[in-house]
Design an enzyme around this catalytic site. Structure first.
Site, PDB file in Angstrom:
ATOM      1  N   LYS A 125      39.716  29.087  40.326  1.00  0.00           N
ATOM      2  CA  LYS A 125      40.467  28.799  39.134  1.00  0.00           C
ATOM      3  C   LYS A 125      39.951  27.486  38.470  1.00  0.00           C
ATOM      4  O   LYS A 125      39.516  26.675  39.198  1.00  0.00           O
ATOM      5  CB  LYS A 125      42.231  28.575  39.262  1.00  0.00           C
ATOM      6  CG  LYS A 125      42.758  29.310  38.175  1.00  0.00           C
ATOM      7  CD  LYS A 125      43.013  30.711  38.338  1.00  0.00           C
ATOM      8  CE  LYS A 125      43.565  31.221  37.201  1.00  0.00           C
ATOM      9  NZ  LYS A 125      44.117  32.779  37.370  1.00  0.00           N
ATOM     10  N   ASP A 165      42.309  33.543  31.559  1.00  0.00           N
ATOM     11  CA  ASP A 165      43.513  33.340  32.133  1.00  0.00           C
ATOM     12  C   ASP A 165      44.327  33.096  30.619  1.00  0.00           C
ATOM     13  O   ASP A 165      43.813  33.294  29.576  1.00  0.00           O
ATOM     14  CB  ASP A 165      43.700  32.502  32.990  1.00  0.00           C
ATOM     15  CG  ASP A 165      45.029  32.486  33.711  1.00  0.00           C
ATOM     16  OD1 ASP A 165      45.157  33.270  34.735  1.00  0.00           O
ATOM     17  OD2 ASP A 165      45.833  31.576  33.380  1.00  0.00           O
TER      18      ASP A 165
HETATM   19  N1  GLU Z   1      43.406  35.259  35.575  1.00  0.00           N
HETATM   20  C1  GLU Z   1      43.447  36.626  35.967  1.00  0.00           C
HETATM   21  C2  GLU Z   1      44.303  36.470  37.295  1.00  0.00           C
HETATM   22  O1  GLU Z   1      45.305  35.392  37.625  1.00  0.00           O
HETATM   23  C3  GLU Z   1      42.260  37.427  36.044  1.00  0.00           C
HETATM   24  C4  GLU Z   1      41.067  36.437  37.035  1.00  0.00           C
HETATM   25  C5  GLU Z   1      39.830  37.390  37.304  1.00  0.00           C
HETATM   26  O2  GLU Z   1      39.754  38.523  36.458  1.00  0.00           O
HETATM   27  O3  GLU Z   1      38.674  36.788  37.462  1.00  0.00           O
HETATM   28  O4  GLU Z   1      44.179  36.777  38.231  1.00  0.00           O
END
Ligand code: GLU
Length: 463
Positions: A125, A165
């Site tokens: 992340k 996100d």
């Molecule tokens: N931000 C999204 C999550 O919390 C998607 C992450 C992604 O597609 O890599 O899962």
């Protein structure tokens, strides 16, 4: 013997001033404690101490020039949490609240969520304390370019694949991708959530919201309930909330609330297709506030500074952000007769709120299971990029549905007392659960996500 409270003391000492990270670890270890104590192989070689430590954290300066010629400085981060089962994978969040604690909680949960999808993706992340509100398009672009000027050396299609996100949508992914391509001189699937014309996947924008509803439908079946005719409170009004609304109304539910950080709208007549189109435009083109919904549609009311959990509904879908439902909110939901809470956001319920759901024996789906559809379709976008092919909407939607059903099965499998084997009928409903077993979806998601990551780590030595 594994003692979760003692372990949490250790985590707290090692990670001072990281309340969100501690909260995510607590939710995890408390729920897996009995499983660990009957599977001692997972307690060897400090596996747990390793699994809560990110493999790598990159923190960097993001300088950029605003429209008035002033130099602005933001913090940039990438938390590469776990690569045991695949390249680091997870979104970038641009929001003023972003700090290391928040990104570590998100990265930690992402590792188990990604494992639950059944696809080969590790957990990561990243993001910045940059606030995209009230910024011009040029400012957003310059910020994204500066952010990528550092990030590009840490990521790659086989190393780390970021996505969106909160605060990072199609526009930001475009600017980030453009800068990566320029710096590396290569066109690869290094980011997901790309535009359809340049390597993006069908259904990626819809995936988190649609997946949430697919999961909810499975969960309702275990109590012989269905979505048709149910009233639903949704928080948020961004990507996840919009497509959860779209799928919920398509399946015959009535969505009566949407919100943003300023307040919520209550529409007793329900959000319909036309009103939803207005919200989509409001958010992606105008970058406006949800208040305008109530100004536009008569009958809808706006409640400044409030959250939608005070409205009497059958189902609550928190799709905004972490800790948006506390113990008090949860009690109000339960008193008002809510039968299910399914999370579209990451960790929207506090651990105290979760206890309230569990004591009331309502259906409760934690985000790492119910919002996994987004990253699942990101995984499918990576596959399509590697194949240099694009699958149709129908094909991707079908795969998403199957993945969500499988996640549901996994969570039930490990969330049932004594890990009893259960029969799954044609519809995917699990026979006899209501009378025979109680499903703890928190435990199920945590154990179901953990096993694969832990087995891979054990196989790969002390790394
Ligand atoms: N931000 C999204 C999550 O919390 C998607 C992450 C992604 O597609 O890599 O899962």
């Amino acid at each position: 013997m594994f003692d979760s409270l003692k372990f949490l003391e250790y985590v707290k000492k090692k990670n001072p001033n990281q309340p969100e990270f501690l909260q995510a670890v607590e939710e995890f270890v408390v729920s897996v404690e009995p499983f660990l104590n009957s599977n001692e192989k997972y307690l060897n070689k400090s596996l747990l101490e390793r699994i809560i430590e990110p493999e790598r954290v990159v923190m960097f300066r993001v300088p950029w020039v605003d429209d008035n010629g002033n130099v602005q400085i933001n913090k940039g981060y990438r938390v590469e949490f776990n690569s045991a089962i695949g390249p680091y994978k997870g979104g970038l969040r641009f929001h003023e609240s972003v700090n290391l604690s928040i990104l570590k909680f998100l990265g930690f949960e992402q590792a188990f969520k990604n494992s639950l999808t059944g696809l080969p993706m590790g957990g990561g992340k990243g993001g910045s304390d940059f606030d995209p509100h009230n910024k011009s398009d040029g400012e957003i672009m310059r910020f994204c370019q500066s952010f990528m000027n550092e990030l590009y050396r840490h990521i790659g299609p086989n190393t780390d694949v970021p996505a969106g996100d909160i605060g990072v949508g199609a526009r930001e992914i475009g600017y980030l991708f453009g800068q990566y391509k320029r710096l590396r001189n290569e066109f690869t699937g290094v980011l997901t959530g790309k535009g359809l014309e340049w390597g993006g996947s069908n259904i990626r924008p819809e995936a988190t919201g649609y997946g949430l509803i697919y999961f909810l439908v499975e969960m309702l079946k275990t109590r012989e309930e269905e979505l048709v005719g149910k009233t639903v409170a949704i928080s948020g009004s961004g990507n996840v909330a919009q497509y959860a609304t779209e799928k919920a109304i398509e399946l015959g539910a009535q969505v009566v609330t949407l919100s943003d950080s300023n307040g919520y709208v209550y529409d007793s007549a329900g959000v319909d297709k036309e009103k939803l189109e207005f919200v989509k435009k409001l958010k992606s083109v105008k970058h406006g506030r949800i208040k305008e919904y109530a100004e536009k549609f008569s009958g809808a009311e706006y409640f400044e500074g409030k959250k939608p959990w005070e409205v009497k509904v059958d189902i609550a879908l928190p799709c905004a952000t972490q800790n948006e439902i506390d113990e008090k909110d949860a009690k109000v939901l339960v008193e008002n007769g809510v039968i299910a809470v399914a999370e579209g956001a990451n960790m929207p319920s506090t651990n105290e709120a979760i206890k309230v759901y569990q004591e009331a024996d309502i259906l409760y789906a934690p985000g790492k299971a119910s919002n996994a559809g987004g990253v699942a379709v990101s995984g499918l976008e990576m596959s399509q990029n590697s194949l240099r092919m694009a699958w149709s909407r129908e094909e991707v939607d079908q795969k998403l549905k199957e993945i969500m059903k499988n996640i549901h099965k996994t969570t039930v499998r490990y969330g049932i007392d004594e890990f009893a084997d259960v029969d799954v009928n044609e519809e995917g409903a699990l026979e006899g659960i209501r009378t025979k077993y109680k499903v703890d979806y928190v435990k199920g998601a945590n154990i179901g996500g953990f096993i694969k990551v832990a087995n891979a780590m054990r196989a790969q030595g002390i790394v």
